[in-house]
Write an enzyme that holds these catalytic residues in place. Structure first.
Site, short mmCIF file in Angstrom:
data_model
loop_
_atom_site.label_atom_id
_atom_site.label_comp_id
_atom_site.label_asym_id
_atom_site.label_seq_id
_atom_site.Cartn_x
_atom_site.Cartn_y
_atom_site.Cartn_z
N CYS A 83 -5.13 6.24 1.35
CA CYS A 83 -5.31 6.41 2.80
C CYS A 83 -5.96 7.75 3.08
O CYS A 83 -6.92 7.86 3.84
CB CYS A 83 -3.98 6.26 3.53
SG CYS A 83 -3.42 4.55 3.48
N GLU A 108 -3.05 10.35 11.97
CA GLU A 108 -3.07 11.47 11.03
C GLU A 108 -3.94 12.61 11.56
O GLU A 108 -5.00 12.39 12.14
CB GLU A 108 -3.63 11.00 9.67
CG GLU A 108 -2.76 9.98 8.97
CD GLU A 108 -1.42 10.53 8.50
OE1 GLU A 108 -1.28 11.76 8.41
OE2 GLU A 108 -0.52 9.70 8.22
N HIS A 168 -1.63 5.67 10.33
CA HIS A 168 -0.65 4.99 9.48
C HIS A 168 0.31 4.20 10.36
O HIS A 168 0.71 4.67 11.42
CB HIS A 168 0.16 6.02 8.67
CG HIS A 168 -0.35 6.24 7.28
ND1 HIS A 168 -0.74 7.46 6.81
CD2 HIS A 168 -0.49 5.37 6.24
CE1 HIS A 168 -1.11 7.34 5.53
NE2 HIS A 168 -0.98 6.08 5.17
N1 PCA Z 1 -1.40 2.68 2.41
C1 PCA Z 1 -1.63 3.51 1.25
C2 PCA Z 1 -2.88 2.99 0.62
C3 PCA Z 1 -3.13 1.66 1.25
C4 PCA Z 1 -2.24 1.62 2.41
O1 PCA Z 1 -2.23 0.71 3.29
C5 PCA Z 1 -1.61 4.99 1.56
O2 PCA Z 1 -0.86 5.40 2.47
O3 PCA Z 1 -2.30 5.76 0.90
#
Ligand code: PCA
EC number: 3.4.19.3
Length: 199
Positions: free
Chosen positions: A142, A80, A162
């Site tokens: 996240c 990100e 992610h």
């Molecule tokens: N993904 C979520 C919250 C926890 C996770 O593993 C997100 O993308 O916000």
């Protein structure tokens, strides 16, 4: 040797498995590049996740922080670029609902990742693992954890990656693309190696 705090998340919403959990648990205690990995799993809870993260940072005093989260439906590993000062989204695992809420009233509108995200993506692609920079971590947990990490740690590399679903999760979920656990883990190891080389 330096220390790296690596966080994952517990399952949430209709994702009965969170593949980040197994990855961080398996990498705990390993040495990757110049880093010894210290792993923690964070709750999907707006009230608690940031506090727990800060407790771990205070205790471990890491030289780098990488948080991992599941992006169910994404096809690629996506470091990100940016975290924004907003909590918003579906009820968390304890039923807390946040709508357009500011995370830190004294904080910046946004923080940019201080990880070498372009170099990470390039290395993943060289290794045959689909990857691209993501320009939004959303507004759920996240983004929250990425924001809190960058707000709290000013002098260490810090950011968020992610990952797609694992096959294990996709079988249960039924409608999302997936990767093998081994490839997901290989991708995260590659990202940590890149961070170590870029110090
Ligand atoms: N993904 C979520 C919250 C926890 C996770 O593993 C997100 O993308 O916000």
């Amino acid at each position: 040797m330096k220390s790296l705090l690596l966080t994952g998340f517990e399952p949430f919403l209709n994702f009965t498995i969170n593949p980040t959990m197994r990855i961080v648990e398996e990498l705990h205690g390993q040495e990757i590049g110049d880093y010894k990995i210290h792993s923690e799993v964070l709750p999907v809870d707006f009230e608690v996740a940031g506090k727990k993260l800060i407790e771990h940072i205070d205790k471990i005093q890491p030289d780098a922080l990488i948080s991992l989260g599941l992006a169910g439906g994404r096809y690629k590993i996506t470091p990100e670029r940016i975290a924004i000062n907003i909590n918003d989204g579906a009820p968390d695992n304890n039923g807390n609902v946040r709508v357009d809420e500011t995370i830190q009233t004294e904080g910046s509108e946004a923080y940019m990742s201080t990880l070498p995200i372009r170099a990470m993506v390039n290395r993943l692609l060289e290794e045959g693992l689909p990857a691209e920079i993501s320009n939004t971590a959303g507004t759920y947990l996240c983004n929250h954890v990425m924001y809190q990490g960058l707000h709290y740690t000013k002098n260490i590399p810090s950011g968020f990656i992610h990952i797609p679903a694992s096959h294990e999760l996709a079988i249960q979920h039924g409608k999302i693309p997936s990767w093998s656990h081994e490839d997901l883990k290989k991708g995260i190891i590659a990202c940590i190696e890149v961070l170590s080389e870029n110090l």
